[in-house]
Design an enzyme around this catalytic site. Sequence first.
Site, PDB file in Angstrom:
ATOM      1  N   LYS A  71     122.471  39.309  19.237  1.00  0.00           N
ATOM      2  CA  LYS A  71     123.551  38.383  18.853  1.00  0.00           C
ATOM      3  C   LYS A  71     124.895  39.117  18.746  1.00  0.00           C
ATOM      4  O   LYS A  71     125.948  38.537  18.995  1.00  0.00           O
ATOM      5  CB  LYS A  71     123.204  37.676  17.539  1.00  0.00           C
ATOM      6  CG  LYS A  71     121.979  36.736  17.678  1.00  0.00           C
ATOM      7  CD  LYS A  71     121.619  36.063  16.372  1.00  0.00           C
ATOM      8  CE  LYS A  71     120.608  34.941  16.492  1.00  0.00           C
ATOM      9  NZ  LYS A  71     119.219  35.290  16.598  1.00  0.00           N
ATOM     10  N   TYR A 198     119.386  32.554  25.520  1.00  0.00           N
ATOM     11  CA  TYR A 198     119.100  33.029  24.167  1.00  0.00           C
ATOM     12  C   TYR A 198     117.828  33.884  24.136  1.00  0.00           C
ATOM     13  O   TYR A 198     117.826  34.996  23.615  1.00  0.00           O
ATOM     14  CB  TYR A 198     118.993  31.824  23.216  1.00  0.00           C
ATOM     15  CG  TYR A 198     118.600  32.201  21.822  1.00  0.00           C
ATOM     16  CD1 TYR A 198     119.559  32.653  20.921  1.00  0.00           C
ATOM     17  CD2 TYR A 198     117.282  32.157  21.406  1.00  0.00           C
ATOM     18  CE1 TYR A 198     119.206  33.031  19.633  1.00  0.00           C
ATOM     19  CE2 TYR A 198     116.917  32.536  20.127  1.00  0.00           C
ATOM     20  CZ  TYR A 198     117.876  32.973  19.253  1.00  0.00           C
ATOM     21  OH  TYR A 198     117.515  33.364  17.985  1.00  0.00           O
ATOM     22  N   TYR A 250     121.673  38.205   7.565  1.00  0.00           N
ATOM     23  CA  TYR A 250     121.315  36.852   7.095  1.00  0.00           C
ATOM     24  C   TYR A 250     121.628  36.675   5.616  1.00  0.00           C
ATOM     25  O   TYR A 250     122.677  37.109   5.148  1.00  0.00           O
ATOM     26  CB  TYR A 250     119.845  36.549   7.391  1.00  0.00           C
ATOM     27  CG  TYR A 250     119.375  37.066   8.715  1.00  0.00           C
ATOM     28  CD1 TYR A 250     119.986  36.620   9.889  1.00  0.00           C
ATOM     29  CD2 TYR A 250     118.370  38.002   8.816  1.00  0.00           C
ATOM     30  CE1 TYR A 250     119.572  37.086  11.113  1.00  0.00           C
ATOM     31  CE2 TYR A 250     117.952  38.475  10.047  1.00  0.00           C
ATOM     32  CZ  TYR A 250     118.560  38.012  11.180  1.00  0.00           C
ATOM     33  OH  TYR A 250     118.165  38.484  12.388  1.00  0.00           O
ATOM     34  N   VAL A 268     114.191  40.665  14.296  1.00  0.00           N
ATOM     35  CA  VAL A 268     112.899  40.354  13.705  1.00  0.00           C
ATOM     36  C   VAL A 268     111.768  41.292  14.187  1.00  0.00           C
ATOM     37  O   VAL A 268     110.683  41.309  13.598  1.00  0.00           O
ATOM     38  CB  VAL A 268     112.624  38.843  13.949  1.00  0.00           C
ATOM     39  CG1 VAL A 268     112.043  38.600  15.321  1.00  0.00           C
ATOM     40  CG2 VAL A 268     111.811  38.226  12.867  1.00  0.00           C
TER      41      VAL A 268
HETATM   42  N1  GLN Z   1     113.486  35.349  18.445  1.00  0.00           N
HETATM   43  C1  GLN Z   1     113.852  35.156  17.073  1.00  0.00           C
HETATM   44  C2  GLN Z   1     114.244  33.705  16.856  1.00  0.00           C
HETATM   45  O1  GLN Z   1     114.814  33.130  17.747  1.00  0.00           O
HETATM   46  C3  GLN Z   1     114.999  36.046  16.732  1.00  0.00           C
HETATM   47  C4  GLN Z   1     115.365  35.944  15.292  1.00  0.00           C
HETATM   48  C5  GLN Z   1     115.644  37.276  14.650  1.00  0.00           C
HETATM   49  O2  GLN Z   1     115.517  38.344  15.223  1.00  0.00           O
HETATM   50  N2  GLN Z   1     115.945  37.207  13.379  1.00  0.00           N
HETATM   51  O3  GLN Z   1     114.032  33.156  15.812  1.00  0.00           O
END
Ligand code: GLN
Length: 314
Positions: A71, A198, A250, A268
């Site tokens: 992102k 995405y 976050y 994640v």
């Molecule tokens: N692939 C995960 C999602 O779209 C990415 C989210 C993350 O890394 N926090 O929810």
Amino acid sequence: MAEQDPDLTKLLGEVADIARPTAADGEVADYIPVLAEADPDAFGIALVDLEGTEHLNGDVDQPFAIQSISKVFSLVLAMQEADAHDGVAEELWSRVGREPSGDPYNSLVQLERERGIPRNPMINPGALVIDDVLLDHCEDPKRSMMQLLETLAREPLTVDQGVLDSEQGSLHRNRAMANLLASFGNLRHEVDDVLDNYVHGCAIAMTTRQLARSIRFLANDGVEPDSGERILSPELAKRVAAIMFTCGTYDAAGEFAFSVGLPCKSGVAGGIIGIVPRRMGVCVWSPPLDSSGNSLAGRTALHELSQRLDLSIV
Ligand code: GLN
């Protein structure tokens, strides 16, 4: 490459020794099977300074999916368009905010309550809007993303096909978010095309060492330090770093500001990148996550590192 500082190498070992065991209290992401299979004991930490010296400890050359770390780089691509064309920044910031969410990165409730304007580009709906903007400006946003990351990592990169296939098979929540954005008129392109961009970003595979290298330009006023190539204007580099600082982890962004004090962005799969302005790029990787979705051992390592080297920017 300049000489390694033996004191820093030793300190990194001490930080790793403290951080590694904390992973036992975290949970590896399991929303897709391929992530649930990650080795919970994997751990790597890399500091790469602006001269190119690399201080490393652990599994720094094992690739993992960058997930939400992408992102930052999608935002960088959008900011490059903002640098190049008048009006892009105004339009973009009318469609996505710049405030911490205080809610999980994939909250539908907040998006509904705030009428389809995501809080910031570091959470899923914000990144979907950025991907939509990129579809307006880049001929092939997926290729632009790979090119940007290869320029910054200074190595060829690949997409983890297993992660990509798994992500594509479990897009329900992200699809719901994209549909909600579209229902509020905040997507211009087809939901499927936006989601395609995405998930491609999420599935790019990079190592801890490559990520630490790749984020250095934000510690260097927007210039890639090895080649001298300008990636972003100093103003926009500062703004991307500010958004990482306030929104990159976050609903734990406040805690990160408090205990680490550096602009960071997590994913994640357990990676966290950080910027030490005018000094270096940092990356830590350990798959088990805390309840906010940030790597637990990664958070501990960044805290220790920041304390011991007095790196906090606040
Ligand atoms: N692939 C995960 C999602 O779209 C990415 C989210 C993350 O890394 N926090 O929810």
